[in-house]
Motif scaffolding. Structure first.
Motif, PDB file in Angstrom:
ATOM      1  N   ALA A  18       7.404  13.252  -2.616  1.00  0.00           N
ATOM      2  CA  ALA A  18       8.787  12.502  -2.067  1.00  0.00           C
ATOM      3  C   ALA A  18       8.290  11.124  -1.576  1.00  0.00           C
ATOM      4  O   ALA A  18       9.168  10.189  -1.507  1.00  0.00           O
ATOM      5  CB  ALA A  18       9.222  13.402  -0.994  1.00  0.00           C
ATOM      6  N   GLU A  19       7.171  11.096  -1.042  1.00  0.00           N
ATOM      7  CA  GLU A  19       6.785   9.661  -0.375  1.00  0.00           C
ATOM      8  C   GLU A  19       6.299   8.700  -1.592  1.00  0.00           C
ATOM      9  O   GLU A  19       6.766   7.535  -1.202  1.00  0.00           O
ATOM     10  CB  GLU A  19       5.408   9.998   0.415  1.00  0.00           C
ATOM     11  CG  GLU A  19       5.828  10.774   1.747  1.00  0.00           C
ATOM     12  CD  GLU A  19       4.745  10.977   2.639  1.00  0.00           C
ATOM     13  OE1 GLU A  19       4.467  11.265   3.776  1.00  0.00           O
ATOM     14  OE2 GLU A  19       3.664  11.073   2.390  1.00  0.00           O
ATOM     15  N   MET A  20       5.773   8.984  -2.424  1.00  0.00           N
ATOM     16  CA  MET A  20       5.494   8.143  -3.641  1.00  0.00           C
ATOM     17  C   MET A  20       6.839   7.425  -4.028  1.00  0.00           C
ATOM     18  O   MET A  20       6.781   6.250  -4.478  1.00  0.00           O
ATOM     19  CB  MET A  20       4.922   8.805  -4.810  1.00  0.00           C
ATOM     20  CG  MET A  20       3.563   9.248  -4.853  1.00  0.00           C
ATOM     21  SD  MET A  20       2.946  10.166  -6.062  1.00  0.00           S
ATOM     22  CE  MET A  20       1.265  10.337  -5.616  1.00  0.00           C
ATOM     23  N   ARG A  21       8.012   7.937  -3.962  1.00  0.00           N
ATOM     24  CA  ARG A  21       9.388   7.244  -4.478  1.00  0.00           C
ATOM     25  C   ARG A  21       9.761   6.434  -3.417  1.00  0.00           C
ATOM     26  O   ARG A  21      10.744   5.645  -3.398  1.00  0.00           O
ATOM     27  CB  ARG A  21      10.318   8.456  -4.587  1.00  0.00           C
ATOM     28  CG  ARG A  21      10.508   9.021  -5.983  1.00  0.00           C
ATOM     29  CD  ARG A  21       9.463   9.980  -6.236  1.00  0.00           C
ATOM     30  NE  ARG A  21       9.568  10.540  -7.600  1.00  0.00           N
ATOM     31  CZ  ARG A  21       8.840  11.592  -8.094  1.00  0.00           C
ATOM     32  NH1 ARG A  21       7.669  11.940  -7.362  1.00  0.00           N
ATOM     33  NH2 ARG A  21       9.016  11.727  -9.612  1.00  0.00           N
ATOM     34  N   LEU A  22       8.924   6.355  -2.026  1.00  0.00           N
ATOM     35  CA  LEU A  22       9.561   5.371  -1.078  1.00  0.00           C
ATOM     36  C   LEU A  22       8.746   3.923  -1.672  1.00  0.00           C
ATOM     37  O   LEU A  22       9.226   3.021  -0.900  1.00  0.00           O
ATOM     38  CB  LEU A  22       8.984   5.955   0.338  1.00  0.00           C
ATOM     39  CG  LEU A  22       9.481   7.136   0.753  1.00  0.00           C
ATOM     40  CD1 LEU A  22       8.702   7.566   2.169  1.00  0.00           C
ATOM     41  CD2 LEU A  22      10.811   7.019   0.728  1.00  0.00           C
ATOM     42  N   LYS A  23       7.899   4.136  -2.252  1.00  0.00           N
ATOM     43  CA  LYS A  23       7.218   2.696  -2.518  1.00  0.00           C
ATOM     44  C   LYS A  23       7.861   2.015  -3.558  1.00  0.00           C
ATOM     45  O   LYS A  23       8.728   2.489  -4.245  1.00  0.00           O
ATOM     46  CB  LYS A  23       5.806   2.868  -3.119  1.00  0.00           C
ATOM     47  CG  LYS A  23       4.987   3.662  -2.118  1.00  0.00           C
ATOM     48  CD  LYS A  23       3.441   4.124  -2.734  1.00  0.00           C
ATOM     49  CE  LYS A  23       2.711   4.981  -1.863  1.00  0.00           C
ATOM     50  NZ  LYS A  23       1.362   5.223  -2.379  1.00  0.00           N
ATOM     51  N   ALA A  24       7.860   0.800  -3.553  1.00  0.00           N
ATOM     52  CA  ALA A  24       8.623  -0.102  -4.852  1.00  0.00           C
ATOM     53  C   ALA A  24       8.355   0.366  -6.167  1.00  0.00           C
ATOM     54  O   ALA A  24       6.869   0.521  -6.437  1.00  0.00           O
ATOM     55  CB  ALA A  24       8.330  -1.737  -4.796  1.00  0.00           C
TER      56      ALA A  24
END
Length: 439
Positions: free
Chosen positions: A431-437
């Protein structure tokens, strides 16, 4: 011959104990049946067609060179339809039209896909698709139930199921033309003259000739019920049905003869069927008992009716119609007749029933055959948590989720927090990887 249902009063000190004793019915199968069914299922799973043929010869007295020879062609179904009297053809088609119309409306109400986009552009929804192939079991031999064919095949057809496989035992090769005609009218794809636990096994596991299905519906004897219970998980099933039931909630305004005959209509199924009357009018209960005594000798199945009413039937004098509704909810009957001149006054109080029949002219038998709603109903109190057979039983639902980039920024931290709390780091980091550009 006498039929004496138990006479109970809710104001009696022993009512609760008497009431529970009358309701008691054990669904436990005989251990010998359970073991025999387990052996048959295992044998069919291992030997396929050969086992089906062997059991068909042993139990139905029907010898054939192959299972393929036991398949009925569409031409045979059409010939059966053409062979029956015109009055039966018309009745079948009229009943089928009403059943189809009802289930078409049901499909529109609850069987369509849907979706929406939320504020961040994410798509959420549900995709409804029919099962690929279903099997319907139809009793055969002495029992002939063309109505069961209509009630099981038509909702499957309306749901969009491409293949409907019918199995029906034909002891000693005796085929019931009305059952085969119903299969023709209802749109059955393929039909085999096999029955019992071996037919359930063939549908559940598949053989060289009988295709494996996704779900099995339809009534049968103890062997069929046990087999359906055992194959659940490999395939879906509709329900494990107990003895048939009717509960008549009466205010005394309906002719007593009508109510007596309605009680007979379920009692004639078998000795374990249950027929109960709830009424606040003691004189009316007396009138119904008198009608039972007078009409019983005119019934071809009088012996079965008498045993059913005496063994499991009850005429219950209640303090009020409101109390009768409360007791009805505790019973959660398969069929519930509100035999009253103001049925809509009482209907809102009734929460648990397979089907509710409103008003004096709505006999349960009309629902069994041609009113339109399905007659495959939950029994033994399971109407508290289950529903009649319907289009939804032949469909499945898939969730649809498309999260937008903006939505991932909102949902990601929420998911990660909960995932870390559960000790599932990969979930959180995905889920957190999708927070990156994005790249």
């Amino acid at each position: 011959m006498n039929a004496t249902p138990a006479r109970l009063r809710t104001d009696s000190a022993t009512f609760e104990a008497d009431f529970q004793a009358r309701l008691h019915w054990s669904a436990d199968q005989d251990a010998a049946i359970e073991q025999r069914v387990a052996d048959i299922l295992a044998d069919v799973q291992t030997r396929g067609d050969a086992a089906v043929l062997e059991y068909t010869t042993r139990f139905d007295g029907l010898t054939a060179p192959s299972v393929a020879a036991l398949e009925l062609t569409q031409a045979e179904l059409k010939a059966a339809f053409d062979s029956i009297p015109a009055v039966q053809r018309d009745a079948l088609q009229a009943a089928a039209a009403r059943v189809r119309s009802y289930h078409e409306a049901q499909k529109k109400a609850c069987g369509e896909s849907w979706s929406y986009r939320d504020a961040d552009g994410s798509l959420l929804g549900q995709k409804v698709t029919p099962l690929d192939r279903v099997g319907i079991y139809v009793p055969g031999g002495k029992a002939a139930y063309p109505s069961s064919v209509l009630m099981n095949a038509i909702p499957a057809h309306v749901a969009g199921v491409p293949e409907i496989i019918m199995v029906v035992p034909t002891p000693k090769g005796e085929k019931n033309a009305l059952v085969l005609a119903a299969a023709y009218v209802a749109g059955v794809t393929r039909a085999f003259t096999i029955g019992g636990a071996q037919a359930v096994a063939a549908l559940a596991y598949g053989t060289a000739t009988v295709p494996k299905v996704d779900k099995i519906t339809g009534p049968g004897n103890a062997y069929v019920a046990s087999a359906k219970k055992r194959v659940f998980g490999t395939v879906g099933i509709d329900m494990i049905a107990g003895p048939s039931e009717i509960l008549v909630l009466a205010d005394g305004s309906t002719p007593a003869d009508w109510v007596a005959m309605d009680l007979f209509s379920q009692a004639e199924h078998d000795e374990l069927a249950q027929s109960i009357l709830l009424c606040p009018d003691a004189a009316y209960i007396d009138a119904v008992q008198e009608a039972i005594d007078r009409l019983l000798p005119t019934m071809p199945r009088a012996e079965i009716i008498a045993k059913s009413l005496t063994g499991r039937g009850a005429l219950i004098h209640t303090r009020s119609m409101e109390e009768a509704c409360d007791i009805s909810n505790r019973i959660a009957p398969e069929h519930l007749e509100v035999s009253s001149h103001e049925p809509y006054r009482w209907e809102p109080l009734l929460r648990h029933a397979g089907a509710i029949f409103l008003g004096a002219y709505t006999s349960e038998s009309l629902g069994d055959y041609c009113a339109g709603p399905n007659h495959v109903l939950p029994t033994s109190g399971t109407a508290r948590f289950s529903s009649p057979l319907g289009v939804y039983d032949f469909q499945k639902r898939s969730s649809i989720i498309e999260v937008s980039q903006a939505g991932a920024q909102i949902l990601g931290p929420i998911a990660a927090t909960l995932a870390y709390g559960e000790g599932l780091q990969a979930h959180a980091q995905a889920a957190e990887m999708r927070l990156k550009a994005p790249r």
